[in-house]
Design an enzyme around this catalytic site. Structure first.
Site, PDB file in Angstrom:
ATOM      1  N   TYR A  54       0.768  -1.296  -0.099  1.00  0.00           N
ATOM      2  CA  TYR A  54      -0.041  -0.056   0.040  1.00  0.00           C
ATOM      3  C   TYR A  54       0.861   1.094   0.051  1.00  0.00           C
ATOM      4  CZ  TYR A  54      -3.805  -3.173   1.003  1.00  0.00           C
ATOM      5  OH  TYR A  54      -4.865  -4.385   1.030  1.00  0.00           O
ATOM      6  N   HIS A 129      -0.566 -12.281   0.354  1.00  0.00           N
ATOM      7  CA  HIS A 129      -1.726 -11.377  -0.286  1.00  0.00           C
ATOM      8  C   HIS A 129      -2.275 -12.076  -1.482  1.00  0.00           C
ATOM      9  CE1 HIS A 129      -2.035  -6.766  -0.648  1.00  0.00           C
ATOM     10  NE2 HIS A 129      -3.106  -7.345  -1.015  1.00  0.00           N
ATOM     11  N   LEU A 211     -17.362  -1.942   0.819  1.00  0.00           N
ATOM     12  CA  LEU A 211     -18.248  -0.820   0.306  1.00  0.00           C
ATOM     13  C   LEU A 211     -18.127  -0.771  -1.248  1.00  0.00           C
ATOM     14  CD1 LEU A 211     -17.463   1.725   3.066  1.00  0.00           C
ATOM     15  CD2 LEU A 211     -19.480   0.173   3.020  1.00  0.00           C
ATOM     16  N   GLY A 212     -17.436  -1.675  -1.845  1.00  0.00           N
ATOM     17  CA  GLY A 212     -17.390  -1.781  -3.332  1.00  0.00           C
ATOM     18  C   GLY A 212     -16.046  -0.908  -3.950  1.00  0.00           C
ATOM     19  N   GLY A 213     -15.167  -0.553  -3.104  1.00  0.00           N
ATOM     20  CA  GLY A 213     -13.910   0.182  -3.490  1.00  0.00           C
ATOM     21  C   GLY A 213     -13.734   1.474  -3.284  1.00  0.00           C
TER      22      GLY A 213
HETATM   23  N1  LIG Z   1      -6.402  -8.213   0.052  1.00  0.00           N
HETATM   24  C1  LIG Z   1      -6.541  -7.576  -0.997  1.00  0.00           C
HETATM   25  O1  LIG Z   1      -6.221  -7.980  -2.098  1.00  0.00           O
HETATM   26  C2  LIG Z   1      -7.277  -6.151  -0.807  1.00  0.00           C
HETATM   27  C3  LIG Z   1      -7.397  -5.539  -1.823  1.00  0.00           C
HETATM   28  C4  LIG Z   1      -8.247  -4.231  -1.761  1.00  0.00           C
HETATM   29  C5  LIG Z   1      -8.364  -3.638  -0.279  1.00  0.00           C
HETATM   30  N2  LIG Z   1      -7.983  -4.412   0.754  1.00  0.00           N
HETATM   31  C6  LIG Z   1      -8.213  -4.006   1.967  1.00  0.00           C
HETATM   32  O2  LIG Z   1      -9.585  -3.700   2.254  1.00  0.00           O
HETATM   33  C7  LIG Z   1      -9.579  -2.546   2.739  1.00  0.00           C
HETATM   34  C8  LIG Z   1     -11.026  -1.808   2.302  1.00  0.00           C
HETATM   35  O3  LIG Z   1     -11.151  -1.926   0.858  1.00  0.00           O
HETATM   36  P1  LIG Z   1     -11.001  -0.370   0.086  1.00  0.00           P
HETATM   37  O4  LIG Z   1     -10.487   0.428   0.933  1.00  0.00           O
HETATM   38  O5  LIG Z   1     -10.405  -0.957  -1.232  1.00  0.00           O
HETATM   39  O6  LIG Z   1     -12.562   0.134  -0.301  1.00  0.00           O
HETATM   40  P2  LIG Z   1     -13.844   0.025   0.636  1.00  0.00           P
HETATM   41  O7  LIG Z   1     -13.635  -0.185   1.951  1.00  0.00           O
HETATM   42  O8  LIG Z   1     -14.872  -0.628  -0.354  1.00  0.00           O
HETATM   43  O9  LIG Z   1     -13.745   1.744   0.233  1.00  0.00           O
HETATM   44  C9  LIG Z   1     -13.117   2.634   0.884  1.00  0.00           C
HETATM   45  C10 LIG Z   1     -13.572   4.037   0.744  1.00  0.00           C
HETATM   46  O10 LIG Z   1     -15.064   3.959   1.547  1.00  0.00           O
HETATM   47  C11 LIG Z   1     -15.086   5.310   2.028  1.00  0.00           C
HETATM   48  N3  LIG Z   1     -16.075   5.087   3.188  1.00  0.00           N
HETATM   49  C12 LIG Z   1     -15.578   4.323   3.999  1.00  0.00           C
HETATM   50  N4  LIG Z   1     -16.594   4.321   5.329  1.00  0.00           N
HETATM   51  C13 LIG Z   1     -17.480   5.064   4.779  1.00  0.00           C
HETATM   52  C14 LIG Z   1     -18.615   5.477   5.118  1.00  0.00           C
HETATM   53  N5  LIG Z   1     -19.350   5.230   6.250  1.00  0.00           N
HETATM   54  N6  LIG Z   1     -19.606   6.213   4.488  1.00  0.00           N
HETATM   55  C15 LIG Z   1     -19.001   6.840   3.317  1.00  0.00           C
HETATM   56  N7  LIG Z   1     -17.829   6.140   2.744  1.00  0.00           N
HETATM   57  C16 LIG Z   1     -17.163   5.711   3.544  1.00  0.00           C
HETATM   58  C17 LIG Z   1     -13.949   5.903   2.284  1.00  0.00           C
HETATM   59  O11 LIG Z   1     -13.779   7.161   1.995  1.00  0.00           O
HETATM   60  P3  LIG Z   1     -12.583   8.127   2.423  1.00  0.00           P
HETATM   61  O12 LIG Z   1     -11.388   7.902   1.973  1.00  0.00           O
HETATM   62  O13 LIG Z   1     -13.103   9.508   2.062  1.00  0.00           O
HETATM   63  O14 LIG Z   1     -12.567   8.202   3.954  1.00  0.00           O
HETATM   64  C18 LIG Z   1     -12.667   4.953   1.510  1.00  0.00           C
HETATM   65  O15 LIG Z   1     -12.069   5.815   0.466  1.00  0.00           O
HETATM   66  C19 LIG Z   1      -8.465  -1.584   2.207  1.00  0.00           C
HETATM   67  O16 LIG Z   1      -8.292  -0.631   2.742  1.00  0.00           O
HETATM   68  C20 LIG Z   1      -7.332  -2.642   2.332  1.00  0.00           C
HETATM   69  O17 LIG Z   1      -7.000  -2.772   3.800  1.00  0.00           O
HETATM   70  C21 LIG Z   1      -7.324  -5.641   0.515  1.00  0.00           C
END
Ligand SMILES: NC(=O)c1ccc[n+]([C@@H]2O[C@H](COP(=O)([O-])OP(=O)(O)OC[C@H]3O[C@@H](n4cnc5c(N)ncnc54)[C@H](OP(=O)(O)O)[C@@H]3O)[C@@H](O)[C@H]2O)c1
Length: 288
Positions: A54, A129, A211-213
């Site tokens: 990251y 990963h 939340l869909g990314g």
């Molecule tokens: N293992 C893997 O291959 C893999 C791949 C992708 C992700 N991940 C992990 O999974 C985590 C989550 O996935 P992600 O970050 O890709 O996507 P996500 O959680 O679906 O979406 C993240 C976004 O949601 C917004 N958000 C969060 N809570 C919210 C709320 N209550 N209301 C409105 N918006 C909200 C945030 O906005 P703001 O930025 O404005 O706060 C953030 O940018 C990552 O951070 C990472 O740790 C792992």
């Protein structure tokens, strides 16, 4: 904060995903990220998910791990129960692309670097990963087992694994597979067989991009109307409804919503208080 189990440790039922604080589009002001991590801790979050990859590109590897280590260290309160989950096996290229390296020697070296950045003697949860097609999966997981046996990591996890890989990893780890992290959200439902298997085996399941990314999280309510409808009835955000729906799917689920602002992680953490009715859950779960 409600808790759920990883291995024999209790962690908050909602974790914090660190990715939006370190990849492209991350906050320009690092203090905003530190405030976000502190807001998570204040809300009772004790699981923080990160990865060495990251970062912006290959020159920035470890950005998120270092940021989280600094923010946890500068928090005024007790952080002894915080479990930092990191990962190895993904690499970044010069232009910010993503690569894979699942060779045992690489994973062991990546783990050593993560240990240093996190400033700990043993990593809370270390996750392989993503499978690397050029390396036998059993060999990659064998390296994770060696790290566990050597006490370099407290718990072992895998990510982006299918049911056969989950079974194989748990066998190689001698029944010590603590977690599986796969994509699962209203938009992406195809990891449900892996969730069912984790539920059967009692292994924690961490939905990523719940939340869909990063790019789509804000539109969740307009893309999936039933989430907006339940949110309106309950006076909460569609994102909170989404996390409550995931929590209600199984007691092994621990969503890790990403955040780069204090307001969003506070809102997400509050999802543990949203108890859905059977009817609401059925309507949300039928939304394919
Ligand atoms: N293992 C893997 O291959 C893999 C791949 C992708 C992700 N991940 C992990 O999974 C985590 C989550 O996935 P992600 O970050 O890709 O996507 P996500 O959680 O679906 O979406 C993240 C976004 O949601 C917004 N958000 C969060 N809570 C919210 C709320 N209550 N209301 C409105 N918006 C909200 C945030 O906005 P703001 O930025 O404005 O706060 C953030 O940018 C990552 O951070 C990472 O740790 C792992």
């Amino acid at each position: 904060m409600q808790s759920r189990r990883i291995g024999d440790t209790q962690v908050s039922a909602i974790g914090l995903g660190g990715m939006p604080m370190s990849v492209e589009g991350r906050p320009e002001d690092e203090q905003q990220s530190v405030d976000t991590i502190h807001a998570a801790l204040e809300s009772g979050v004790t699981l923080i998910d990160t990865a060495d990859a990251y970062s912006l590109d290959n020159r920035d590897i470890g950005h998120n791990e270092s940021l989280i280590a600094r923010a946890v260290a500068s928090y005024g309160g007790d952080t002894s129960d915080v479990l930092i989950a990191t990962k190895g096996g993904h690499t970044r290229t010069e232009g910010g692309g993503w690569g894979r390296d699942g060779r045992p020697e690489y994973l062991k070296q990546a783990c050593e670097a993560s240990l240093k950045r996190l400033g700990v003697e043993a990593i809370g949860l270390y996750q392989f990963h993503r499978p690397d097609r050029r390396v036998d999966y059993a060999d990659s997981v064998g390296a994770i087992r060696d790290l566990l046996d050597a006490g370099k990591i407290r718990y072992a996890g895998i990510s982006n694994a299918n049911p056969d890989q989950i079974r194989l990893a748990n066998e190689i780890l001698g029944g010590r597979l603590a977690s599986v992290q796969n994509e699962l959200s209203p938009r992406f439902r195809s990891s449900e067989p892996e969730l069912d298997l984790c539920d059967e085996l009692g292994i924690a399941f961490l939905p990523w991009s719940p939340l869909g990314g990063i790019a789509r999280a804000g539109e969740l309510g307009s893309s999936f109307h039933v989430f907006a409808e339940v949110a309106k009835d309950r006076g909460v955000s569609p994102q909170q409804v989404c996390l409550a729906w995931l929590l209600a799917k199984s007691p092994v689920v621990i969503p890790i919503p990403g955040s780069s602002r204090p307001a969003t992680i506070r809102d997400s953490a509050a999802a543990v208080h949203l108890e859905l009715t059977a009817d609401e859950f059925a309507r949300l779960d039928a939304n394919h």
